[in-house]
Design a protein around this motif. Structure first.
Motif, PDB file in Angstrom:
ATOM      1  N   LEU A  95       0.379  -1.230   0.286  1.00 28.12           N
ATOM      2  CA  LEU A  95       0.005  -0.016   0.161  1.00 28.12           C
ATOM      3  C   LEU A  95       1.056   1.480   0.091  1.00 28.12           C
ATOM      4  CD1 LEU A  95      -2.978   1.192   0.296  1.00 28.12           C
ATOM      5  CD2 LEU A  95      -2.858   1.397   2.747  1.00 28.12           C
ATOM      6  N   ARG A  96       2.492   1.539   0.650  1.00 29.92           N
ATOM      7  CA  ARG A  96       2.903   2.071   0.762  1.00 29.92           C
ATOM      8  C   ARG A  96       3.432   2.768  -1.127  1.00 29.92           C
ATOM      9  NH1 ARG A  96       3.904   0.654   5.949  1.00 29.92           N
ATOM     10  NH2 ARG A  96       5.101  -0.578   5.547  1.00 29.92           N
ATOM     11  N   ASP A  97       3.911   1.880  -0.891  1.00 28.90           N
ATOM     12  CA  ASP A  97       4.706   1.915  -2.807  1.00 28.90           C
ATOM     13  C   ASP A  97       3.745   2.469  -3.783  1.00 28.90           C
ATOM     14  OD1 ASP A  97       6.660  -0.258  -1.867  1.00 28.90           O
ATOM     15  OD2 ASP A  97       6.526  -1.851  -2.155  1.00 28.90           O
ATOM     16  N   ARG A  98       2.341   1.658  -3.488  1.00 27.62           N
ATOM     17  CA  ARG A  98       1.366   2.642  -4.183  1.00 27.62           C
ATOM     18  C   ARG A  98       1.190   4.006  -3.799  1.00 27.62           C
ATOM     19  NH1 ARG A  98      -2.413  -1.488  -6.517  1.00 27.62           N
ATOM     20  NH2 ARG A  98      -1.974  -3.351  -6.553  1.00 27.62           N
ATOM     21  N   GLN A  99       1.084   3.752  -2.565  1.00 24.45           N
ATOM     22  CA  GLN A  99       1.321   5.580  -2.257  1.00 24.45           C
ATOM     23  C   GLN A  99       2.084   6.372  -2.889  1.00 24.45           C
ATOM     24  OE1 GLN A  99       0.522   5.967   1.635  1.00 24.45           O
ATOM     25  NE2 GLN A  99      -1.660   5.518   1.957  1.00 24.45           N
ATOM     26  N   ALA A 100       3.467   5.678  -2.944  1.00 30.57           N
ATOM     27  CA  ALA A 100       4.450   7.102  -3.120  1.00 30.57           C
ATOM     28  C   ALA A 100       4.365   7.336  -4.609  1.00 30.57           C
ATOM     29  CB  ALA A 100       5.734   5.750  -2.849  1.00 30.57           C
ATOM     30  N   LEU A 118       9.842  -6.615  -5.873  1.00 28.84           N
ATOM     31  CA  LEU A 118      10.768  -7.170  -4.192  1.00 28.84           C
ATOM     32  C   LEU A 118       9.995  -7.052  -3.118  1.00 28.84           C
ATOM     33  CD1 LEU A 118      13.598  -4.503  -5.581  1.00 28.84           C
ATOM     34  CD2 LEU A 118      13.643  -6.384  -5.315  1.00 28.84           C
ATOM     35  N   THR A 119       8.972  -6.605  -3.196  1.00 30.08           N
ATOM     36  CA  THR A 119       8.101  -6.367  -1.679  1.00 30.08           C
ATOM     37  C   THR A 119       7.470  -7.827  -1.909  1.00 30.08           C
ATOM     38  OG1 THR A 119       8.003  -4.204  -1.942  1.00 30.08           O
ATOM     39  CG2 THR A 119       6.518  -5.783  -0.014  1.00 30.08           C
ATOM     40  N   ASN A 120       6.800  -8.566  -2.524  1.00 28.64           N
ATOM     41  CA  ASN A 120       6.400  -9.498  -2.558  1.00 28.64           C
ATOM     42  C   ASN A 120       7.634 -11.423  -1.910  1.00 28.64           C
ATOM     43  OD1 ASN A 120       3.516  -9.073  -2.836  1.00 28.64           O
ATOM     44  ND2 ASN A 120       4.040  -9.033  -5.629  1.00 28.64           N
ATOM     45  N   ALA A 121       9.027 -10.548  -2.854  1.00 28.99           N
ATOM     46  CA  ALA A 121      10.033 -11.848  -2.925  1.00 28.99           C
ATOM     47  C   ALA A 121      10.221 -11.442  -1.603  1.00 28.99           C
ATOM     48  CB  ALA A 121      11.006 -11.352  -3.655  1.00 28.99           C
ATOM     49  N   ALA A 122      10.106 -10.750  -0.382  1.00 26.08           N
ATOM     50  CA  ALA A 122      10.983 -10.180   0.998  1.00 26.08           C
ATOM     51  C   ALA A 122      10.095 -10.699   1.293  1.00 26.08           C
ATOM     52  CB  ALA A 122      11.045  -8.951   0.367  1.00 26.08           C
ATOM     53  N   ALA A 123       8.594 -10.652   1.269  1.00 26.78           N
ATOM     54  CA  ALA A 123       7.562 -11.635   1.942  1.00 26.78           C
ATOM     55  C   ALA A 123       7.335 -12.423   2.022  1.00 26.78           C
ATOM     56  CB  ALA A 123       6.151 -10.591   2.025  1.00 26.78           C
ATOM     57  N   LEU A 124       7.993 -13.522   0.410  1.00 27.41           N
ATOM     58  CA  LEU A 124       7.625 -14.978   0.483  1.00 27.41           C
ATOM     59  C   LEU A 124       8.763 -15.606   0.757  1.00 27.41           C
ATOM     60  CD1 LEU A 124       6.751 -15.121  -3.133  1.00 27.41           C
ATOM     61  CD2 LEU A 124       5.346 -15.614  -1.359  1.00 27.41           C
ATOM     62  N   LYS A 125      10.269 -14.792   1.022  1.00 27.15           N
ATOM     63  CA  LYS A 125      11.590 -15.246   1.842  1.00 27.15           C
ATOM     64  C   LYS A 125      11.282 -15.055   2.924  1.00 27.15           C
ATOM     65  CE  LYS A 125      16.196 -14.783   1.781  1.00 27.15           C
ATOM     66  NZ  LYS A 125      16.538 -14.857   3.317  1.00 27.15           N
ATOM     67  N   GLN A 126      10.923 -14.295   3.276  1.00 30.17           N
ATOM     68  CA  GLN A 126      10.807 -14.238   4.957  1.00 30.17           C
ATOM     69  C   GLN A 126      10.079 -15.678   6.094  1.00 30.17           C
ATOM     70  OE1 GLN A 126       9.050 -10.749   7.033  1.00 30.17           O
ATOM     71  NE2 GLN A 126       9.747 -11.058   8.952  1.00 30.17           N
ATOM     72  N   ALA A 127       8.736 -15.569   5.000  1.00 33.26           N
ATOM     73  CA  ALA A 127       7.681 -16.614   5.422  1.00 33.26           C
ATOM     74  C   ALA A 127       7.869 -17.971   5.308  1.00 33.26           C
ATOM     75  CB  ALA A 127       6.556 -16.227   4.181  1.00 33.26           C
ATOM     76  N   ALA A 128       9.069 -17.957   4.203  1.00 31.99           N
ATOM     77  CA  ALA A 128       9.383 -19.289   4.223  1.00 31.99           C
ATOM     78  C   ALA A 128      10.587 -19.853   5.253  1.00 31.99           C
ATOM     79  CB  ALA A 128      10.439 -19.829   2.935  1.00 31.99           C
ATOM     80  N   ASP A 129      11.029 -19.214   5.442  1.00 34.36           N
ATOM     81  CA  ASP A 129      12.674 -19.176   6.765  1.00 34.36           C
ATOM     82  C   ASP A 129      12.161 -19.575   7.810  1.00 34.36           C
ATOM     83  OD1 ASP A 129      14.654 -19.008   4.452  1.00 34.36           O
ATOM     84  OD2 ASP A 129      14.714 -16.425   4.784  1.00 34.36           O
ATOM     85  N   LEU A 130      10.263 -18.388   8.108  1.00 35.96           N
ATOM     86  CA  LEU A 130      10.426 -18.807   9.463  1.00 35.96           C
ATOM     87  C   LEU A 130       9.667 -19.963  10.044  1.00 35.96           C
ATOM     88  CD1 LEU A 130       9.368 -17.331  12.221  1.00 35.96           C
ATOM     89  CD2 LEU A 130       7.563 -16.582  10.543  1.00 35.96           C
ATOM     90  N   SER A 131       8.903 -19.745   8.301  1.00 38.13           N
ATOM     91  CA  SER A 131       7.880 -21.722   8.552  1.00 38.13           C
ATOM     92  C   SER A 131       9.027 -23.357   8.827  1.00 38.13           C
ATOM     93  CB  SER A 131       7.216 -21.628   7.318  1.00 38.13           C
ATOM     94  OG  SER A 131       6.887 -23.383   7.553  1.00 38.13           O
ATOM     95  N   ALA A 132      10.102 -23.425   8.313  1.00 36.43           N
ATOM     96  CA  ALA A 132      11.327 -23.775   8.406  1.00 36.43           C
ATOM     97  C   ALA A 132      12.351 -23.940   9.455  1.00 36.43           C
ATOM     98  CB  ALA A 132      12.361 -23.489   7.197  1.00 36.43           C
TER      99      ALA A 132
END
Length: 242
Positions: A95-100, A118-132
């Protein structure tokens, strides 16, 4: 009976003591003959149960199924909540990226597309690392608990075996005590047989006395018949000192 010097030595056995000695000997034979065969206590059921538990645990392989029994049943719920938090953060960042992009009059352009990726990739990586990480932690804890439980089972089996062994030893003591009743009697009899009874085969010395007058008279008579008056005198003197 023997004579030596001025004493007489006499050896005798007291009939009463001899009879008691022989009676004790017969009693010893009777006790020995009635002595029961030594018995041994069998394995206690507790000992066998503990032994069986140890054998079963030792022969059972350590598998993932055993570890699975100690997995945290709420682990997936924790993972889902954590992934939901990451998704919320991603949406806020998007949402912040869209506003910017709107303020920069670049909304819908390639720049906005790159930033969104980039935002989606960072979120997916964080989710995968946390789950693992959460799953790895859960598996490690479950493994430790399973190993601890197996060790406790082995220790429990050893404790039960020790208790069964103690009861078996107590039963053996009871069996030995019953058998030792005869042994104790036999020991008492043997101690009496080993004693030295008084006056059993002992010797008694008494002074040796002789009749001097009779000896002198006999010597005088014999000397007188052979040699006359002088022979009587000489025979009497020899009889007195002989």
């Amino acid at each position: 009976m023997s004579k030596g010097g001025n004493q007489v030595s006499t050896t005798s056995i007291d009939p009463d003591i001899k009879s008691a000695f022989l009676t004790n000997f017969q009693q010893a034979q009777g006790v020995a003959g009635a002595l029961p065969v030594q018995q041994f206590a069998g394995y206690n059921p507790l000992y066998q149960a503990g032994e069986e538990q140890i054998v079963n645990q030792s022969l059972t392989p350590f598998t993932g199924q055993e570890i699975g029994g100690f997995m945290n049943p709420y682990q997936q719920e924790v993972i889902d909540r954590s992934l939901g938090d990451i998704e919320s953060i991603r949406q806020m960042q998007d949402l912040r990226d869209r506003q910017a992009a709107t303020q920069a009059r670049a909304f819908g352009g390639s720049r906005q597309g790159v930033q969104s990726s980039l935002t989606n990739a960072a979120a997916l990586k964080q989710a995968a690392d946390l789950s693992a990480n959460l799953r790895n932690q859960g598996f490690g804890q479950a493994t430790q608990l399973a190993q601890y439980a197996r060790g406790q089972n082995l220790q429990g089996g050893q404790n039960v075996m020790a208790l069964g062994g103690a009861r078996q030893a107590f039963e053996q003591q009871q069996l030995d005590a019953i058998r030792n009743i005869g042994l104790q009697k036999l020991g008492i009899v043997q101690s009496s047989l080993g004693a030295s009874p008084a006056n059993l085969g002992g010797s008694v010395s008494t002074p040796y006395s002789r009749n001097v007058a009779s000896g002198a008279l006999g010597g005088a008579l014999a000397g007188g018949q052979l040699f006359g008056p002088y022979g009587a005198i000489a025979g009497g003197l020899l009889g007195a000192i002989g």
